[in-house]
Design a protein around this motif. Structure first.
Motif, mmCIF file in Angstrom:
data_model
loop_
_atom_site.group_PDB
_atom_site.id
_atom_site.type_symbol
_atom_site.label_atom_id
_atom_site.label_comp_id
_atom_site.label_asym_id
_atom_site.label_seq_id
_atom_site.Cartn_x
_atom_site.Cartn_y
_atom_site.Cartn_z
ATOM 1 N N ALA A 144 -148.192 -18.933 95.335
ATOM 2 C CA ALA A 144 -149.025 -19.623 96.323
ATOM 3 C C ALA A 144 -149.650 -20.869 95.730
ATOM 4 O O ALA A 144 -149.752 -21.905 96.400
ATOM 5 C CB ALA A 144 -150.113 -18.673 96.830
ATOM 6 N N GLY A 145 -150.074 -20.794 94.463
ATOM 7 C CA GLY A 145 -150.746 -21.929 93.844
ATOM 8 C C GLY A 145 -149.831 -23.069 93.467
ATOM 9 O O GLY A 145 -150.268 -24.225 93.402
ATOM 10 N N SER A 146 -148.552 -22.779 93.200
ATOM 11 C CA SER A 146 -147.617 -23.837 92.818
ATOM 12 C C SER A 146 -146.856 -24.413 94.001
ATOM 13 O O SER A 146 -146.083 -25.367 93.837
ATOM 14 C CB SER A 146 -146.622 -23.306 91.778
ATOM 15 O OG SER A 146 -145.863 -22.223 92.302
ATOM 16 N N HIS A 147 -147.051 -23.844 95.189
ATOM 17 C CA HIS A 147 -146.400 -24.393 96.383
ATOM 18 C C HIS A 147 -146.894 -25.818 96.604
ATOM 19 O O HIS A 147 -148.102 -26.083 96.631
ATOM 20 C CB HIS A 147 -146.728 -23.533 97.603
ATOM 21 C CG HIS A 147 -146.142 -24.044 98.878
ATOM 22 N ND1 HIS A 147 -144.816 -23.907 99.191
ATOM 23 C CD2 HIS A 147 -146.711 -24.711 99.916
ATOM 24 C CE1 HIS A 147 -144.587 -24.462 100.373
ATOM 25 N NE2 HIS A 147 -145.718 -24.957 100.833
ATOM 26 N N THR A 271 -138.699 -16.037 84.267
ATOM 27 C CA THR A 271 -139.439 -14.963 83.605
ATOM 28 C C THR A 271 -140.894 -15.029 84.050
ATOM 29 O O THR A 271 -141.328 -16.015 84.663
ATOM 30 C CB THR A 271 -139.393 -15.118 82.084
ATOM 31 O OG1 THR A 271 -140.135 -16.287 81.698
ATOM 32 C CG2 THR A 271 -137.962 -15.233 81.576
ATOM 33 N N LYS A 272 -141.655 -14.010 83.724
ATOM 34 C CA LYS A 272 -143.062 -14.017 84.125
ATOM 35 C C LYS A 272 -143.839 -15.121 83.399
ATOM 36 O O LYS A 272 -144.760 -15.701 83.962
ATOM 37 C CB LYS A 272 -143.705 -12.660 83.861
ATOM 38 C CG LYS A 272 -145.002 -12.438 84.663
ATOM 39 C CD LYS A 272 -145.517 -11.036 84.516
ATOM 40 C CE LYS A 272 -146.692 -10.769 85.455
ATOM 41 N NZ LYS A 272 -146.276 -10.433 86.809
ATOM 42 N N ARG A 273 -143.476 -15.407 82.152
ATOM 43 C CA ARG A 273 -144.135 -16.516 81.456
ATOM 44 C C ARG A 273 -143.867 -17.827 82.180
ATOM 45 O O ARG A 273 -144.768 -18.656 82.331
ATOM 46 C CB ARG A 273 -143.646 -16.600 80.010
ATOM 47 C CG ARG A 273 -144.347 -17.683 79.199
ATOM 48 C CD ARG A 273 -143.913 -17.696 77.745
ATOM 49 N NE ARG A 273 -144.335 -16.485 77.040
ATOM 50 C CZ ARG A 273 -144.184 -16.302 75.729
ATOM 51 N NH1 ARG A 273 -143.598 -17.247 74.992
ATOM 52 N NH2 ARG A 273 -144.592 -15.185 75.170
ATOM 53 N N GLU A 274 -142.644 -18.030 82.633
ATOM 54 C CA GLU A 274 -142.305 -19.256 83.359
ATOM 55 C C GLU A 274 -143.002 -19.319 84.704
ATOM 56 O O GLU A 274 -143.367 -20.404 85.174
ATOM 57 C CB GLU A 274 -140.783 -19.339 83.527
ATOM 58 C CG GLU A 274 -140.055 -19.547 82.210
ATOM 59 C CD GLU A 274 -138.569 -19.254 82.284
ATOM 60 O OE1 GLU A 274 -137.842 -19.667 81.356
ATOM 61 O OE2 GLU A 274 -138.131 -18.618 83.267
ATOM 62 N N VAL A 275 -143.219 -18.161 85.334
ATOM 63 C CA VAL A 275 -143.991 -18.093 86.572
ATOM 64 C C VAL A 275 -145.401 -18.626 86.332
ATOM 65 O O VAL A 275 -145.934 -19.441 87.095
ATOM 66 C CB VAL A 275 -144.039 -16.641 87.085
ATOM 67 C CG1 VAL A 275 -145.146 -16.451 88.110
ATOM 68 C CG2 VAL A 275 -142.689 -16.247 87.688
ATOM 69 N N GLY A 276 -146.042 -18.155 85.257
ATOM 70 C CA GLY A 276 -147.375 -18.635 84.928
ATOM 71 C C GLY A 276 -147.391 -20.121 84.620
ATOM 72 O O GLY A 276 -148.333 -20.834 84.997
ATOM 73 N N GLU A 277 -146.362 -20.604 83.950
ATOM 74 C CA GLU A 277 -146.288 -22.027 83.630
ATOM 75 C C GLU A 277 -146.192 -22.882 84.881
ATOM 76 O O GLU A 277 -146.676 -24.026 84.899
ATOM 77 C CB GLU A 277 -145.087 -22.280 82.715
ATOM 78 C CG GLU A 277 -145.271 -21.708 81.307
ATOM 79 C CD GLU A 277 -143.990 -21.725 80.486
ATOM 80 O OE1 GLU A 277 -142.914 -22.015 81.070
ATOM 81 O OE2 GLU A 277 -144.060 -21.437 79.279
ATOM 82 N N ALA A 281 -148.735 -25.960 85.632
ATOM 83 C CA ALA A 281 -148.255 -27.302 85.946
ATOM 84 C C ALA A 281 -148.829 -27.814 87.257
ATOM 85 O O ALA A 281 -149.056 -29.021 87.429
ATOM 86 C CB ALA A 281 -146.728 -27.308 86.003
ATOM 87 N N ALA A 282 -149.094 -26.899 88.190
ATOM 88 C CA ALA A 282 -149.565 -27.304 89.519
ATOM 89 C C ALA A 282 -151.058 -27.583 89.566
ATOM 90 O O ALA A 282 -151.496 -28.532 90.220
ATOM 91 C CB ALA A 282 -149.198 -26.228 90.546
ATOM 92 N N ARG A 287 -158.011 -24.343 84.996
ATOM 93 C CA ARG A 287 -158.219 -23.696 86.285
ATOM 94 C C ARG A 287 -157.286 -22.489 86.440
ATOM 95 O O ARG A 287 -157.687 -21.430 86.941
ATOM 96 C CB ARG A 287 -157.975 -24.701 87.404
ATOM 97 C CG ARG A 287 -158.331 -24.176 88.784
ATOM 98 C CD ARG A 287 -158.186 -25.275 89.815
ATOM 99 N NE ARG A 287 -158.260 -24.751 91.169
ATOM 100 C CZ ARG A 287 -157.588 -25.245 92.201
ATOM 101 N NH1 ARG A 287 -156.766 -26.273 92.014
ATOM 102 N NH2 ARG A 287 -157.717 -24.733 93.398
ATOM 103 N N ALA A 288 -156.033 -22.641 86.006
ATOM 104 C CA ALA A 288 -155.085 -21.539 86.098
ATOM 105 C C ALA A 288 -155.538 -20.363 85.237
ATOM 106 O O ALA A 288 -155.450 -19.201 85.662
ATOM 107 C CB ALA A 288 -153.694 -22.004 85.667
ATOM 108 N N GLU A 289 -156.029 -20.648 84.057
ATOM 109 C CA GLU A 289 -156.472 -19.582 83.163
ATOM 110 C C GLU A 289 -157.590 -18.758 83.797
ATOM 111 O O GLU A 289 -157.601 -17.522 83.715
ATOM 112 C CB GLU A 289 -156.930 -20.178 81.834
ATOM 113 C CG GLU A 289 -157.476 -19.173 80.834
ATOM 114 C CD GLU A 289 -156.443 -18.171 80.368
ATOM 115 O OE1 GLU A 289 -156.834 -17.071 79.917
ATOM 116 O OE2 GLU A 289 -155.229 -18.455 80.478
#
Length: 463
Positions: A144-147, A271-277, A281-282, A287-289
């Motif tokens: 939702a946040g990277s959309h 991967t889940k790490r790439e999902v978080g990345e 990036a967005a 803020r993401a942390e």
């Protein structure tokens, strides 16, 4: 008749049948908070969400028997529109449920008198483009946040127990309107199964989509779990976001609601790490942390014991499948006190007393088997051929995922896993492109040695 009755047959005829009941009763099956579109739901649509909730409750009452797996589920189901479900909807429903829990479903439909509907909120007249499933976990948050489109044209849909406030706060932090939140009556059984929860979640999303007149549903799930590759042949993974699950529910939704539904998972190749990345990036790292720290993942978060070992209520265990995968995405989380108030994981798998524990270390050791296969396979084809039969059967078919996608996700995950848990990678042969399709070759006879070793003393990772 207001009761859904269930009888479950196992492979061992000498053992008693397992039975469960869900009483629709005189109260709504669902409570709804948040917006709903202006279109009304048909009887068969209301049947679908009530059935999804009732079957979810039923499944949780059926105890697992490791030596007597369930092979046939027989249900007598009261519905508002028995003719539709008997002729059209029932076979499609059985197809969805059977794929998710690997059993045959036999459904008999009867008339449900005086069915009670959920209380409908005031109609939300705005126009939307899609519905996004939003659990409040790391993947749905990141999706939702990277959309990169307009937030106002998306309606988030949530299923909740105690995390309603968290879901609303996370949605607001990402700039979305309040999610449509569904709560199911009754309580889950403590020792039952949990393989069809995603079907219920998808049905709720479809009902909200119908209310707005849209046909696009997005379910965000990382590829490590979304491809449904088991850690080893002894594990039965959920197929909650597998492309075949989506294909089957689309056929059911098209029949129930009309029109052409589309269910997608943009995170399947990641991967889940790439999902978080993607979220970093967005919206930026800081803020993401802050948002990541608030998400919940653990299967046993509110259980006081796991595998006979005690843990704090509300503390993630660190040893279930979602905890292990999350650790590979966020290795800095492992240490207690990584940020104020953080308890850390109850059981740190870099400590042999947990990694080698006969119960809490089982999933971790199974992942070691998968990682060994992944890092030593000389080609994508060889990698796929050495996976458990359950995984091989669902790869490279018409509706995917294909070999290259699965192999790529697993190789990157394996690297992240080794970095996270301090594992020395075995030397692997140069990776070759995928060979012929599996139906054009015999099974690989490659044997993979158990060569994974730690690169640092246990307990020091991420301290």
């Amino acid at each position: 008749m207001t009761q859904l009755t269930c009888t479950v047959h196992g492979v061992r005829k000498s053992l008693p049948l397992r039975k469960a009941v869900f009483d629709f009763g005189a109260n709504p099956v669902w409570m709804l908070h948040g917006p709903l579109g202006p279109r009304d739901l048909s009887d068969r649509a209301r049947d679908l969400i009530d059935l999804a909730g009732a079957i979810y409750r039923i499944e949780s009452q059926i105890r697992r028997r490791p030596t007597d797996p369930a092979v046939r589920w027989e249900l007598v189901v009261p519905v508002r529109d028995p003719e539709f479900w008997t002729v059209t909807g029932g076979p499609l429903l059985a197809s969805c449920l059977g794929f998710l829990n690997r059993a045959r479903w036999i459904l008999t439909f009867t008339t449900r008198p005086n069915a009670v509907d959920f209380i409908r909120p005031e109609a939300d007249e705005r126009s939307i483009d899609q519905v996004t499933l939003f659990s409040g976990g790391m993947d749905s948050l990141s999706g939702a946040g990277s959309h990169n489109g307009l937030r106002d044209t998306i309606q988030l849909v949530s299923f909740y127990h105690s995390q309603a406030k968290l879901q609303s706060e996370l949605a607001a932090a990402l700039g979305y309107r309040p999610p449509t939140q569904w709560r199911l009556s009754g309580r889950r059984g403590r020792e039952g199964m949990n393989l069809i929860r995603s079907f219920m979640f998808l049905c709720l999303g479809a009902a909200v989509a119908e209310s707005y007149g849209v046909r696009r549903i997005v379910q965000y799930e990382n590829g490590v779990l979304g491809t449904a590759v088991p850690q080893s042949g002894n594990f039965i993974p959920t197929r909650h976001a597998h492309p075949e699950t989506h294909r089957r529910v689309v056929k059911l939704f098209d029949a129930v609601f009309g029109g052409s539904f589309l269910v997608t998972n943009p995170f399947l190749p990641l991967t889940k790490r790439e999902v978080g990345e993607a979220l970093v990036a967005a919206i930026g790292k800081e803020r993401a942390e802050e948002l990541f720290r608030r998400t919940e993942t653990c299967w046993y978060l509110f259980q006081p014991r796991v595998g006979g070992l005690e843990k704090a209520n509300g503390q993630p265990c660190g040893v279930c499948t979602p905890c292990i995968v999350r650790r590979t995405a966020r290795p800095a989380e492992s240490a207690a006190g990584a940020w104020p108030g953080w308890l850390g994981y109850a059981f740190n798998l870099t400590d042999p007393q947990y990694g080698e524990h006969p119960v809490v270390g089982t999933t971790f050791r199974a992942y070691l088997e998968l990682i060994d296969i992944t890092l030593t396979a000389p080609s994508d084809t060889a990698l796929i051929d050495d996976l458990a039969p359950e995984a091989r059967a669902l790869i490279d078919e018409v509706h995917g995922p294909d070999e290259a996608l699965v192999a790529g996700v697993l190789r990157r995950f394996a690297s992240e896993f080794c970095d996270t848990f301090g594992i020395l990678r075995p030397e692997a042969a140069a990776i070759k492109p995928s060979g012929p399709k599996r139906n054009e070759r015999s099974r690989s006879s490659t044997q993979h040695p158990a060569t994974l070793v730690r690169t640092h003393p246990p307990g020091t990772q991420d301290d």
